[in-house]
Design a protein around this motif. Structure first.
Motif, PDB file in Angstrom:
ATOM      1  N   VAL A  78      26.229 -26.465  13.180  1.00  0.00           N
ATOM      2  CA  VAL A  78      27.538 -26.004  12.714  1.00  0.00           C
ATOM      3  C   VAL A  78      27.522 -24.486  12.709  1.00  0.00           C
ATOM      4  CG1 VAL A  78      28.270 -27.992  11.343  1.00  0.00           C
ATOM      5  CG2 VAL A  78      26.790 -26.287  10.310  1.00  0.00           C
ATOM      6  N   SER A  79      28.702 -23.898  12.862  1.00  0.00           N
ATOM      7  CA  SER A  79      28.742 -22.449  13.107  1.00  0.00           C
ATOM      8  C   SER A  79      28.047 -21.661  12.003  1.00  0.00           C
ATOM      9  CB  SER A  79      30.171 -21.986  13.299  1.00  0.00           C
ATOM     10  OG  SER A  79      30.963 -22.447  12.248  1.00  0.00           O
ATOM     11  N   ASN A 110      32.034 -26.654  14.904  1.00  0.00           N
ATOM     12  CA  ASN A 110      32.201 -26.867  13.459  1.00  0.00           C
ATOM     13  C   ASN A 110      31.762 -28.296  13.112  1.00  0.00           C
ATOM     14  OD1 ASN A 110      34.330 -28.582  14.066  1.00  0.00           O
ATOM     15  ND2 ASN A 110      35.907 -27.111  13.504  1.00  0.00           N
ATOM     16  N   ARG A 111      31.907 -28.623  11.848  1.00  0.00           N
ATOM     17  CA  ARG A 111      31.392 -29.921  11.391  1.00  0.00           C
ATOM     18  C   ARG A 111      31.991 -31.084  12.182  1.00  0.00           C
ATOM     19  NH1 ARG A 111      29.248 -32.229   6.887  1.00  0.00           N
ATOM     20  NH2 ARG A 111      30.055 -34.267   6.318  1.00  0.00           N
ATOM     21  N   ARG A 154      38.761 -21.066   6.759  1.00  0.00           N
ATOM     22  CA  ARG A 154      38.301 -21.627   8.034  1.00  0.00           C
ATOM     23  C   ARG A 154      39.277 -22.715   8.510  1.00  0.00           C
ATOM     24  NH1 ARG A 154      32.854 -21.882   9.317  1.00  0.00           N
ATOM     25  NH2 ARG A 154      33.578 -23.248  10.994  1.00  0.00           N
ATOM     26  N   GLY A 167      38.513 -29.134   9.917  1.00  0.00           N
ATOM     27  CA  GLY A 167      37.326 -29.640  10.621  1.00  0.00           C
ATOM     28  C   GLY A 167      36.078 -28.861  10.259  1.00  0.00           C
ATOM     29  N   GLY A 202      33.198 -27.662   7.814  1.00  0.00           N
ATOM     30  CA  GLY A 202      32.535 -28.219   6.635  1.00  0.00           C
ATOM     31  C   GLY A 202      32.694 -27.301   5.435  1.00  0.00           C
ATOM     32  N   THR A 203      32.650 -25.995   5.689  1.00  0.00           N
ATOM     33  CA  THR A 203      32.812 -25.025   4.589  1.00  0.00           C
ATOM     34  C   THR A 203      34.198 -25.216   3.972  1.00  0.00           C
ATOM     35  OG1 THR A 203      31.485 -23.490   5.893  1.00  0.00           O
ATOM     36  CG2 THR A 203      32.703 -22.565   4.034  1.00  0.00           C
TER      37      THR A 203
HETATM   38  P1  PGA Z   1      31.164 -25.331   9.277  1.00  0.00           P
HETATM   39  O1  PGA Z   1      30.012 -26.153   8.635  1.00  0.00           O
HETATM   40  O2  PGA Z   1      30.578 -24.256  10.122  1.00  0.00           O
HETATM   41  O3  PGA Z   1      31.898 -26.417  10.027  1.00  0.00           O
HETATM   42  O4  PGA Z   1      31.999 -24.756   8.166  1.00  0.00           O
HETATM   43  C1  PGA Z   1      29.255 -25.711   7.611  1.00  0.00           C
HETATM   44  C2  PGA Z   1      28.695 -26.863   6.845  1.00  0.00           C
HETATM   45  O5  PGA Z   1      29.146 -28.016   6.983  1.00  0.00           O
HETATM   46  O6  PGA Z   1      27.778 -26.557   6.072  1.00  0.00           O
END
Ligand code: PGA
Length: 313
Positions: free
Chosen positions: A100-101, A129-130, A195, A198, A200-201
C-alpha cells in the motif's frame, strides 16, 4: 508438424557434428537409434534434412532451417534449466511484491537492503492503495503484500510486523501547533486534505471519527500521501498521515504534528499472502528478512502506542 523434442535434440547433435557415430556417442545411443530418430523426423516434416555425398554428410536447406530451430530450443531449454535451478535456491528469480502506498517508503528502503544480500534477484514492486492491493491478492498477481490490517474474512496468512501510527499534521505556523491536548471536537472547525476512496488510511480515519461521533470536513481529496504532505505544508488544510511518511518534513521543519487527544491512532502493518500460495524460496527469504529486520529501516521514533488502540479497517 508432429515432431518431438527428442527428435530435435538428436538432430541438433548430428547437425552440429555432421557425424552419426560421434552424435550417437555423445547421446549415449546406438548409431541405428540415432538414424531412426532422424528418419522419423524427416518423415514428420516431409523433407530430407541430411544428404550423404561420398563419405560425408551435409545439411539440406531444410536441415539448416531445422538446425537453427533446434539450437534455439536447446539454448532456451538450458536457460530455463538455469532459472529453475535458481528458483530452487535464493540466488535468482523475481520477487513480486505489492505494497500500500503508505508502506512504500519503508518497502523501498528494505528492498534496497535485501538486494545487497541477493544481488541477482529481480524485483517487481507494485504500489497501490488498499483496495488495489486487495484486488492484486484476489487475482493471485502478487507473492507478498505489505499492508494495513487485512479483512478478517479473507483466506490469508498475515502477521503484523510494525506499528503504523497515524498523526495529525499541520504547517508550523498553524494556530493549533502551539496547543497541547487538543480536543477532538476542535478538529470539526478545520478543513482536511483526505486520501481517496479505497485508501486504508482514509478508511481507518473515517471509522475512528464516526466511532467518536465527530465529523470532519474533507476540503480536498488527493490520491497520494506525498500530495497530502505537500498540500498541508502549503497551508491548504490539515492532514492525517502515517508518521513513517513524514520523516523528512519533520526534520526540515516544514510540518509539525498536532497534539490531538487520542492521537496517534496506532494501526499495524502486516505481511500477507494467500493461504494456499506456494511461496518461492526467495519470497520466503524476504518474509524472514522483514520479520527480523524491519525495525532497522525505520529510524524515526515510534509514536507512543500507549495512548490509543489500533484503528479498525
Ligand atoms: P493506504 O493504506 O495507502 O491505502 O492508505 C494504508 C494502510 O492500509 O495502512
Amino acid at each position: 508438424m508432429n515432431i518431438t523434442l527428442r527428435q530435435l535434440q538428436v538432430f541438433e547433435k548430428v547437425a552440429r557434428r555432421l557425424n552419426f557415430t560421434r552424435a550417437a556417442h555423445e547421446l549415449y545411443l546406438t548409431q541405428p537409434a540415432v538414424s531412426m530418430q532422424i528418419k522419423q523426423l524427416e518423415e514428420n516434416l516431409g523433407l530430407p534434412l541430411i544428404e550423404r555425398l561420398g563419405k560425408k554428410i551435409y545439411l539440406t536447406e531444410a536441415g539448416r532451417e531445422i538446425y537453427r530451430l533446434s539450437r534455439n530450443i536447446a539454448s532456451q531449454l538450458e536457460e530455463s534449466e538455469q532459472i529453475l535451478e535458481a528458483l530452487k535456491g535464493t540466488e535468482g528469480g523475481t520477487l513480486t511484491i505489492s505494497v500500500v502506498s503508505t508502506v512504500h517508503y519503508f518497502a523501498i528502503r528494505a528492498l534496497a537492503n535485501f538486494c545487497q544480500s541477493y544481488p541477482k534477484v529481480r524485483i517487481d514492486l507494485k504500489v497501490t492503495n488498499r483496495q488495489g492491493l486487495l484486488q492484486l491478492l484476489e487475482e493471485n498477481a502478487t507473492d507478498l503484500a505489505l499492508m494495513g490490517k487485512p479483512p478478517a474474512d479473507w483466506d490469508l496468512i498475515a502477521e503484523p510486523f510494525m506499528d503504523n501510527p497515524l498523526v495529525v499534521i499541520a504547517p508550523p505556523n498553524h494556530p493549533l501547533s502551539k496547543e497541547s491536548q487538543i480536543p477532538l471536537a476542535k478538529l470539526e472547525k478545520e478543513t482536511f486534505l483526505i486520501r481517496e476512496q479505497g485508501s486504508g488510511t482514509r478508511g481507518a480515519v473515517e471509522s475512528f471519527f464516526s466511532r467518536q461521533g465527530i465529523s470532519i470536513s474533507g476540503s480536498m481529496e488527493m490520491n497520494t500521501n506525498t500530495a497530502i504532505i505537500h498540500g498541508v505544508a502549503e497551508g491548504l488544510g490539515l492532514g492525517i498521515v502515517s508518521l513513517h511518511t513524514i520523516k523528512r518534513e519533520l526534520r526540515d521543519g516544514s510540518l509539525v504534528i498536532l497534539e490531538v487527544e487520542s492521537f496517534p491512532l496506532v494501526r499495524k502493518w502486516y505481511l500477507a499472502h494467500r493461504s494456499g500460495k506456494k511461496l518461492s524460496n526467495l519470497a520466503e527469504a524476504f518474509k524472514e528478512f522483514v520479520r527480523e529486520r524491519a525495525w532497522e529501516f525505520m529510524d524515526e521514533p515510534q509514536a507512543s502506542s500507549e495512548k490509543s488502540k489500533e484503528g479498525r479497517d
